[in-house]
Design a protein around this motif. Structure first.
Motif, PDB file in Angstrom:
ATOM      1  N   ILE A  23      13.746 -18.370  -7.348  1.00 30.57           N
ATOM      2  CA  ILE A  23      15.021 -17.670  -7.199  1.00 30.57           C
ATOM      3  C   ILE A  23      15.198 -17.118  -5.795  1.00 30.57           C
ATOM      4  CG2 ILE A  23      16.339 -15.670  -8.044  1.00 30.57           C
ATOM      5  CD1 ILE A  23      14.963 -16.215 -10.785  1.00 30.57           C
ATOM      6  N   HIS A  24      14.118 -16.643  -5.208  1.00 35.76           N
ATOM      7  CA  HIS A  24      14.124 -16.164  -3.823  1.00 35.76           C
ATOM      8  C   HIS A  24      12.763 -16.495  -3.220  1.00 35.76           C
ATOM      9  CE1 HIS A  24      14.527 -13.709  -0.259  1.00 35.76           C
ATOM     10  NE2 HIS A  24      15.710 -13.245  -0.635  1.00 35.76           N
TER      11      HIS A  24
ATOM     12  N   TRP B 267      10.260  -9.057  -0.785  1.00 34.82           N
ATOM     13  CA  TRP B 267       9.395  -7.968  -0.352  1.00 34.82           C
ATOM     14  C   TRP B 267       8.592  -8.293   0.904  1.00 34.82           C
ATOM     15  CZ3 TRP B 267      11.567  -4.344  -2.829  1.00 34.82           C
ATOM     16  CH2 TRP B 267      12.021  -4.548  -4.141  1.00 34.82           C
ATOM     17  N   ALA B 268       9.296  -8.676   1.968  1.00 40.50           N
ATOM     18  CA  ALA B 268       8.629  -9.029   3.228  1.00 40.50           C
ATOM     19  C   ALA B 268       7.817  -7.869   3.791  1.00 40.50           C
ATOM     20  CB  ALA B 268       9.676  -9.476   4.251  1.00 40.50           C
ATOM     21  N   GLU B 269       8.218  -6.634   3.479  1.00 41.39           N
ATOM     22  CA  GLU B 269       7.513  -5.463   4.034  1.00 41.39           C
ATOM     23  C   GLU B 269       6.101  -5.318   3.480  1.00 41.39           C
ATOM     24  OE1 GLU B 269      10.248  -3.851   0.697  1.00 41.39           O
ATOM     25  OE2 GLU B 269      10.264  -5.422   2.231  1.00 41.39           O
ATOM     26  N   ASP B 270       5.789  -5.992   2.353  1.00 39.02           N
ATOM     27  CA  ASP B 270       4.459  -5.881   1.758  1.00 39.02           C
ATOM     28  C   ASP B 270       3.499  -6.987   2.188  1.00 39.02           C
ATOM     29  OD1 ASP B 270       4.886  -3.566   0.180  1.00 39.02           O
ATOM     30  OD2 ASP B 270       6.019  -4.752  -1.256  1.00 39.02           O
ATOM     31  N   VAL B 271       4.035  -8.025   2.817  1.00 34.18           N
ATOM     32  CA  VAL B 271       3.228  -9.202   3.148  1.00 34.18           C
ATOM     33  C   VAL B 271       2.224  -8.899   4.250  1.00 34.18           C
ATOM     34  CG1 VAL B 271       3.370 -11.494   4.224  1.00 34.18           C
ATOM     35  CG2 VAL B 271       4.901 -10.893   2.353  1.00 34.18           C
ATOM     36  N   ALA B 272       1.029  -9.513   4.118  1.00 35.45           N
ATOM     37  CA  ALA B 272      -0.035  -9.463   5.139  1.00 35.45           C
ATOM     38  C   ALA B 272      -0.628  -8.070   5.329  1.00 35.45           C
ATOM     39  CB  ALA B 272       0.462 -10.015   6.475  1.00 35.45           C
ATOM     40  N   ARG B 273      -0.569  -7.230   4.291  1.00 39.66           N
ATOM     41  CA  ARG B 273      -1.236  -5.935   4.373  1.00 39.66           C
ATOM     42  C   ARG B 273      -1.645  -5.494   2.971  1.00 39.66           C
ATOM     43  NH1 ARG B 273       3.849  -2.015   6.121  1.00 39.66           N
ATOM     44  NH2 ARG B 273       4.864  -1.881   4.087  1.00 39.66           N
ATOM     45  N   GLY B 274      -2.606  -4.574   2.918  1.00 34.83           N
ATOM     46  CA  GLY B 274      -3.102  -4.088   1.638  1.00 34.83           C
ATOM     47  C   GLY B 274      -3.661  -5.219   0.809  1.00 34.83           C
TER      48      GLY B 274
ATOM     49  N   GLY C  55       1.379 -15.110   2.548  1.00 34.39           N
ATOM     50  CA  GLY C  55       2.407 -15.445   3.524  1.00 34.39           C
ATOM     51  C   GLY C  55       3.804 -15.070   3.080  1.00 34.39           C
ATOM     52  N   ARG C  56       4.012 -14.999   1.766  1.00 35.10           N
ATOM     53  CA  ARG C  56       5.312 -14.610   1.219  1.00 35.10           C
ATOM     54  C   ARG C  56       5.153 -14.289  -0.271  1.00 35.10           C
ATOM     55  NH1 ARG C  56       7.607 -19.232  -1.350  1.00 35.10           N
ATOM     56  NH2 ARG C  56       6.393 -21.118  -0.891  1.00 35.10           N
ATOM     57  N   ILE C  57       6.078 -13.522  -0.796  1.00 34.20           N
ATOM     58  CA  ILE C  57       6.129 -13.248  -2.230  1.00 34.20           C
ATOM     59  C   ILE C  57       7.428 -13.854  -2.741  1.00 34.20           C
ATOM     60  CG2 ILE C  57       6.192 -11.488  -4.034  1.00 34.20           C
ATOM     61  CD1 ILE C  57       4.805  -9.589  -2.034  1.00 34.20           C
ATOM     62  N   GLN C  58       7.309 -14.943  -3.489  1.00 36.22           N
ATOM     63  CA  GLN C  58       8.513 -15.551  -4.028  1.00 36.22           C
ATOM     64  C   GLN C  58       8.783 -14.998  -5.416  1.00 36.22           C
ATOM     65  OE1 GLN C  58       7.585 -19.765  -3.975  1.00 36.22           O
ATOM     66  NE2 GLN C  58       6.796 -19.739  -6.067  1.00 36.22           N
ATOM     67  N   VAL C  59      10.063 -14.906  -5.774  1.00 37.41           N
ATOM     68  CA  VAL C  59      10.392 -14.491  -7.134  1.00 37.41           C
ATOM     69  C   VAL C  59      10.879 -15.711  -7.899  1.00 37.41           C
ATOM     70  CG1 VAL C  59      10.827 -12.059  -6.682  1.00 37.41           C
ATOM     71  CG2 VAL C  59      12.681 -13.687  -6.418  1.00 37.41           C
TER      72      VAL C  59
ATOM     73  N   ILE D 118      11.443 -15.715 -21.784  1.00 36.03           N
ATOM     74  CA  ILE D 118      12.121 -15.820 -20.490  1.00 36.03           C
ATOM     75  C   ILE D 118      11.595 -14.706 -19.597  1.00 36.03           C
ATOM     76  CG2 ILE D 118      14.350 -15.870 -19.317  1.00 36.03           C
ATOM     77  CD1 ILE D 118      15.609 -16.450 -22.109  1.00 36.03           C
ATOM     78  N   ILE D 119      10.975 -15.065 -18.495  1.00 30.90           N
ATOM     79  CA  ILE D 119      10.377 -14.058 -17.622  1.00 30.90           C
ATOM     80  C   ILE D 119      10.816 -14.273 -16.178  1.00 30.90           C
ATOM     81  CG2 ILE D 119       8.247 -15.424 -17.301  1.00 30.90           C
ATOM     82  CD1 ILE D 119       6.740 -12.686 -17.202  1.00 30.90           C
ATOM     83  N   TYR D 120      11.067 -13.159 -15.521  1.00 37.16           N
ATOM     84  CA  TYR D 120      11.378 -13.132 -14.088  1.00 37.16           C
ATOM     85  C   TYR D 120      10.275 -12.326 -13.421  1.00 37.16           C
ATOM     86  CZ  TYR D 120      13.598 -11.401  -9.776  1.00 37.16           C
ATOM     87  OH  TYR D 120      13.861 -11.071  -8.481  1.00 37.16           O
ATOM     88  N   THR D 121       9.645 -12.870 -12.398  1.00 33.25           N
ATOM     89  CA  THR D 121       8.532 -12.139 -11.784  1.00 33.25           C
ATOM     90  C   THR D 121       8.291 -12.597 -10.353  1.00 33.25           C
ATOM     91  OG1 THR D 121       6.269 -11.369 -12.164  1.00 33.25           O
ATOM     92  CG2 THR D 121       6.683 -13.713 -12.515  1.00 33.25           C
ATOM     93  N   GLY D 122       7.422 -11.886  -9.660  1.00 32.32           N
ATOM     94  CA  GLY D 122       7.060 -12.241  -8.295  1.00 32.32           C
ATOM     95  C   GLY D 122       5.725 -12.961  -8.254  1.00 32.32           C
ATOM     96  N   VAL D 123       5.595 -13.857  -7.282  1.00 31.54           N
ATOM     97  CA  VAL D 123       4.374 -14.651  -7.152  1.00 31.54           C
ATOM     98  C   VAL D 123       3.901 -14.625  -5.695  1.00 31.54           C
ATOM     99  CG1 VAL D 123       3.295 -16.899  -7.497  1.00 31.54           C
ATOM    100  CG2 VAL D 123       5.184 -16.184  -8.988  1.00 31.54           C
ATOM    101  N   PRO D 124       2.684 -14.135  -5.451  1.00 27.96           N
ATOM    102  CA  PRO D 124       2.160 -14.151  -4.079  1.00 27.96           C
ATOM    103  C   PRO D 124       1.732 -15.571  -3.693  1.00 27.96           C
ATOM    104  CG  PRO D 124       0.499 -13.306  -5.583  1.00 27.96           C
ATOM    105  CD  PRO D 124       1.737 -13.537  -6.406  1.00 27.96           C
ATOM    106  N   ILE D 125       2.196 -16.035  -2.553  1.00 30.16           N
ATOM    107  CA  ILE D 125       1.851 -17.372  -2.063  1.00 30.16           C
ATOM    108  C   ILE D 125       0.969 -17.221  -0.825  1.00 30.16           C
ATOM    109  CG2 ILE D 125       2.722 -19.592  -1.236  1.00 30.16           C
ATOM    110  CD1 ILE D 125       3.503 -18.959  -4.146  1.00 30.16           C
ATOM    111  N   ALA D 126      -0.272 -17.678  -0.911  1.00 28.25           N
ATOM    112  CA  ALA D 126      -1.220 -17.544   0.193  1.00 28.25           C
ATOM    113  C   ALA D 126      -0.769 -18.362   1.397  1.00 28.25           C
ATOM    114  CB  ALA D 126      -2.611 -17.994  -0.246  1.00 28.25           C
ATOM    115  N   TYR D 127      -0.908 -17.788   2.594  1.00 27.22           N
ATOM    116  CA  TYR D 127      -0.450 -18.519   3.780  1.00 27.22           C
ATOM    117  C   TYR D 127      -1.306 -19.747   4.070  1.00 27.22           C
ATOM    118  CZ  TYR D 127      -4.035 -15.778   6.333  1.00 27.22           C
ATOM    119  OH  TYR D 127      -5.216 -15.186   6.767  1.00 27.22           O
TER     120      TYR D 127
END
Length: 349
Positions: free
Chosen positions: A309-310, A314-321, A327-331, A274-283
């Motif tokens: 789940i969400h 982490w909207a503050e990290d999107v589109a930089r670095g 476009g978004r990081i979904q969990v 069972i894993i909970y994690t974040g996934v970067p979704i390209a715009y």
């Protein structure tokens, strides 16, 4: 650590008697609140227990002596590394106390879990050995509660929490499965020292081991359940992402994918991961989930459940670095079942 352990437990009891409540926000939200309050002489100092042990604001001695009993304050002052006193007589707490679970009222009854606390690092959590807790943890524990429906009626023999930090997932599973042997694995000694404190606060029974992912697993025997809320923020060359948050290459997916792949090998047949994690979704590809794509192809594993789940954490990290094309990081939460036996490698091979 024994004296520190006792001091934490005494403080938690004192806070509970005063209905202390602090739901831990994101680092971004806490920074905004603290920065705003620090600009005014009337709001920059702690005026409540939540200010001192939640918002991580400094306290003047005359206020702290009103907020804490003489016995509790004396115990904290005599115990190293919980609160600090400065030359001007002010105090800071090196730790926060947060509610372990979010409020849940069902059929007019408040769940007793709402009164449980969890100890973690004070804000800001910039040090590499910081002990993190926040909205991610609340989502993780809620998903674990849902995922329990996939477990058999008999208690799992052994449950491990990989990248456990100071043990929220392991403690939750211990409370849900009190007859199981539950082990928390992490590389951070500071987090592991806090683990027994948090387990005691929640009435859980967990063994904590220092381990680089599954390094300590071979000595444990058969594993029926693996849970994990690993770091998943993309690592940065400038070192601005603390180790406790860094998920490595591939925009932070490297570590979560490694946990799934190696974990399936370690599980007993029909065991669950069972894993909970974040996934970067390209715009440019808003419907493409790179994590789901890869775990669906994992050998000897069946995907039992997958839930967003969400949709935009982490909207503050999107589109930089490292996330310039994101476009978004979904969990998400995923449950996989081992479908075939794989030969366990000898630790000496």
């Amino acid at each position: 650590m024994a004296d520190v352990h006792a001091a934490f437990l005494s403080l938690a009891s004192y806070l509970a008697d005063r209905n202390y409540t602090f739901v831990c926000p994101t680092p971004e939200s806490q920074t905004r609140v603290v920065d705003k309050r620090s600009t005014s002489a009337t709001t920059r100092w702690s005026a409540s227990l939540e200010d001192f042990f939640g918002w991580s604001l400094p306290a003047k001695k005359e206020i702290l002596t009103k907020l804490l009993s003489a016995a509790v304050l004396k115990q904290l002052q005599e115990t190293p590394a919980i609160i600090r006193e400065f030359e001007d007589g002010s105090f800071m707490s090196d730790f926060r106390f947060s509610n372990l679970y979010l409020l849940h009222i069902s059929n007019g009854e408040t769940d007793e879990q709402n009164s449980l606390y969890y100890v973690h690092s004070a804000h800001p959590t910039k040090a590499d050995d910081a002990v993190f807790f926040g909205p991610d943890t609340y989502f993780f524990l809620d998903f674990l509660s849902r995922a329990n429906s996939h477990l058999p009626s008999t208690s799992p023999r052994r449950i491990i929490d990989v990248c456990c930090g100071s043990g929220a997932g392991a403690i939750h599973m211990s409370r849900a499965h009190p007859n199981s042997n539950v082990v928390g694995l992490d590389l951070n000694p500071k987090a592991l020292r806090l683990g027994p404190v948090n387990a005691a606060l929640a009435g859980g029974r967990v063994e904590f081991l220092e381990s680089d992912l599954y390094a300590a697993v071979d000595q444990l025997g058969d594993i029926d359940v693996i849970v994990s809320n690993p770091p998943y923020i993309a690592s940065s060359e400038d070192g601005k992402v603390p180790i406790y948050a860094a998920g490595g290459a591939h925009q932070g997916l490297a570590l979560p994918l490694r946990i799934v792949e190696e974990g399936i090998e370690k599980l007993a047949k029909d065991g669950l991961l069972i894993i909970y994690t974040g996934v970067p979704i390209a715009y440019r590809r808003p419907g493409h989930d790179p994590f789901l794509e890869q775990i669906k192809e994992m050998k000897n594993a069946e995907l039992v459940e997958y839930r967003i789940i969400h949709p935009d954490m982490w909207a503050e990290d999107v589109a930089r670095g490292a996330y310039t094309d994101v476009g978004r990081i979904q969990v998400v939460g995923a449950v996989l079942r081992k479908t075939a036996s794989t030969e366990r490698r000898s630790p000496h091979s």
